[in-house]
Design a protein around this motif. Structure first.
Motif, mmCIF file in Angstrom:
data_model
loop_
_atom_site.group_PDB
_atom_site.id
_atom_site.type_symbol
_atom_site.label_atom_id
_atom_site.label_comp_id
_atom_site.label_asym_id
_atom_site.label_seq_id
_atom_site.Cartn_x
_atom_site.Cartn_y
_atom_site.Cartn_z
ATOM 1 N N THR A 40 3.914 -41.449 -94.994
ATOM 2 C CA THR A 40 4.026 -41.104 -96.099
ATOM 3 C C THR A 40 3.744 -42.308 -96.858
ATOM 4 N N ASN A 41 3.573 -43.495 -97.117
ATOM 5 C CA ASN A 41 3.380 -44.416 -97.539
ATOM 6 C C ASN A 41 1.711 -45.246 -97.839
ATOM 7 N N PHE A 42 1.191 -44.877 -96.252
ATOM 8 C CA PHE A 42 -0.024 -45.152 -95.873
ATOM 9 C C PHE A 42 -0.605 -43.558 -95.172
ATOM 10 N N PRO A 43 -1.195 -42.691 -96.206
ATOM 11 C CA PRO A 43 -1.678 -41.689 -96.150
ATOM 12 C C PRO A 43 -3.283 -41.675 -95.305
ATOM 13 N N GLU A 44 -4.121 -42.959 -95.765
ATOM 14 C CA GLU A 44 -4.760 -43.602 -95.505
ATOM 15 C C GLU A 44 -5.796 -43.544 -94.137
ATOM 16 N N GLN A 45 -4.323 -44.537 -93.649
ATOM 17 C CA GLN A 45 -4.251 -45.013 -92.104
ATOM 18 C C GLN A 45 -4.561 -43.807 -91.462
ATOM 19 N N GLU A 46 -5.775 -44.228 -90.762
ATOM 20 C CA GLU A 46 -6.200 -43.276 -90.001
ATOM 21 C C GLU A 46 -5.664 -42.969 -88.718
ATOM 22 N N ALA A 47 -4.909 -44.015 -87.860
ATOM 23 C CA ALA A 47 -4.835 -44.360 -86.730
ATOM 24 C C ALA A 47 -3.056 -43.754 -86.717
ATOM 25 N N ASP A 48 -2.853 -43.638 -86.199
ATOM 26 C CA ASP A 48 -0.604 -43.058 -86.718
ATOM 27 C C ASP A 48 -0.362 -44.256 -86.151
ATOM 28 N N PRO A 49 0.195 -44.737 -87.956
ATOM 29 C CA PRO A 49 0.867 -45.498 -88.077
ATOM 30 C C PRO A 49 2.571 -46.027 -87.662
ATOM 31 N N GLU A 50 3.125 -44.825 -87.666
ATOM 32 C CA GLU A 50 4.075 -45.016 -86.679
ATOM 33 C C GLU A 50 4.136 -45.757 -84.859
ATOM 34 N N GLN A 51 3.182 -45.157 -84.297
ATOM 35 C CA GLN A 51 2.783 -45.773 -83.417
ATOM 36 C C GLN A 51 1.818 -46.909 -82.986
ATOM 37 N N LEU A 52 1.571 -47.195 -84.151
ATOM 38 C CA LEU A 52 -0.369 -48.656 -83.778
ATOM 39 C C LEU A 52 0.186 -49.498 -84.847
ATOM 40 N N GLY A 53 1.177 -48.806 -85.935
ATOM 41 C CA GLY A 53 1.285 -49.919 -86.900
ATOM 42 C C GLY A 53 0.542 -49.580 -88.142
ATOM 43 N N VAL A 54 0.619 -50.562 -89.360
ATOM 44 C CA VAL A 54 -0.538 -50.507 -90.045
ATOM 45 C C VAL A 54 -1.555 -51.530 -90.690
ATOM 46 N N CYS A 55 -2.570 -51.111 -90.893
ATOM 47 C CA CYS A 55 -4.004 -52.250 -90.847
ATOM 48 C C CYS A 55 -3.129 -53.655 -91.826
ATOM 49 N N VAL A 56 -3.748 -54.693 -91.720
ATOM 50 C CA VAL A 56 -3.186 -56.014 -92.911
ATOM 51 C C VAL A 56 -3.876 -54.987 -94.054
ATOM 52 N N SER A 57 -5.333 -55.014 -94.220
ATOM 53 C CA SER A 57 -6.287 -54.303 -95.349
ATOM 54 C C SER A 57 -5.598 -53.170 -96.149
ATOM 55 N N ILE A 58 -5.066 -51.925 -95.082
ATOM 56 C CA ILE A 58 -4.540 -51.396 -96.267
ATOM 57 C C ILE A 58 -3.066 -51.924 -96.895
ATOM 58 N N ILE A 59 -2.091 -52.253 -96.090
ATOM 59 C CA ILE A 59 -1.025 -52.759 -97.156
ATOM 60 C C ILE A 59 -1.558 -54.168 -98.180
ATOM 61 N N GLN A 60 -2.838 -54.551 -97.978
ATOM 62 C CA GLN A 60 -3.081 -55.593 -99.209
ATOM 63 C C GLN A 60 -3.864 -54.934 -100.021
ATOM 64 N N GLU A 61 -3.832 -53.275 -100.278
ATOM 65 C CA GLU A 61 -4.652 -52.610 -101.215
ATOM 66 C C GLU A 61 -3.321 -52.090 -101.948
ATOM 67 N N ARG A 62 -2.825 -51.943 -100.942
ATOM 68 C CA ARG A 62 -1.685 -50.772 -101.557
ATOM 69 C C ARG A 62 -0.679 -52.061 -102.713
ATOM 70 N N VAL A 63 -0.442 -53.265 -102.270
ATOM 71 C CA VAL A 63 0.045 -54.084 -102.923
ATOM 72 C C VAL A 63 -0.020 -54.891 -103.663
ATOM 73 N N GLY A 64 -1.801 -54.949 -103.618
ATOM 74 C CA GLY A 64 -3.032 -55.581 -104.483
ATOM 75 C C GLY A 64 -2.786 -56.892 -105.537
ATOM 76 N N LEU A 65 -2.454 -57.360 -103.782
ATOM 77 C CA LEU A 65 -2.763 -58.759 -103.375
ATOM 78 C C LEU A 65 -3.430 -59.824 -102.604
ATOM 79 N N SER A 66 -4.108 -60.433 -102.892
ATOM 80 C CA SER A 66 -5.150 -61.054 -102.031
ATOM 81 C C SER A 66 -4.955 -60.868 -100.057
ATOM 82 N N GLN A 67 -6.028 -60.714 -99.801
ATOM 83 C CA GLN A 67 -5.773 -60.438 -98.182
ATOM 84 C C GLN A 67 -4.846 -62.001 -98.229
#
Length: 101
Positions: free
Chosen positions: A29-56
């Protein structure tokens, strides 16, 4: 299987780290732009970074603190690192807190 409660509480004593852990609770729900299954693989740090709006680098440091506290796990695939919650350790933390509080 143990968890360092003090280390976990230090990691959670930051609004952004707490927000990241909360976002990772429902990654589809929170990272719909994640192409790979986020529940299985996790969420890419760059996508987390975009969501929280801070530097990588800041987000990477925050995730490292959560990982040291064993609240998240990481998986590196090529140049990307994926993070997901460590639900077993989070459950241990909650159990430990129930004994204290």
């Amino acid at each position: 299987m143990n968890i360092d409660v003090s280390e976990a509480l230090k990691a959670l004593d930051n609004p952004t780290r707490l927000a990241i852990l909360t976002l990772l609770k429902d990654p589809k729900t929170n990272f719909p732009e994640q192409e790979a299954d986020p529940e299985q693989l996790g969420v890419c740090v760059s996508i987390i970074q975009e969501r929280v709006g801070l530097s990588q680098s800041t987000v990477s440091n925050y995730l490292a603190a959560l990982q040291r506290a064993q609240l998240v796990t990481s998986q590196r695939i090529g140049p990307w690192t994926y993070y997901k919650r460590n639900e077993q350790k989070i459950a241990l933390l909650l159990e430990a807190l129930e004994k204290v509080i």
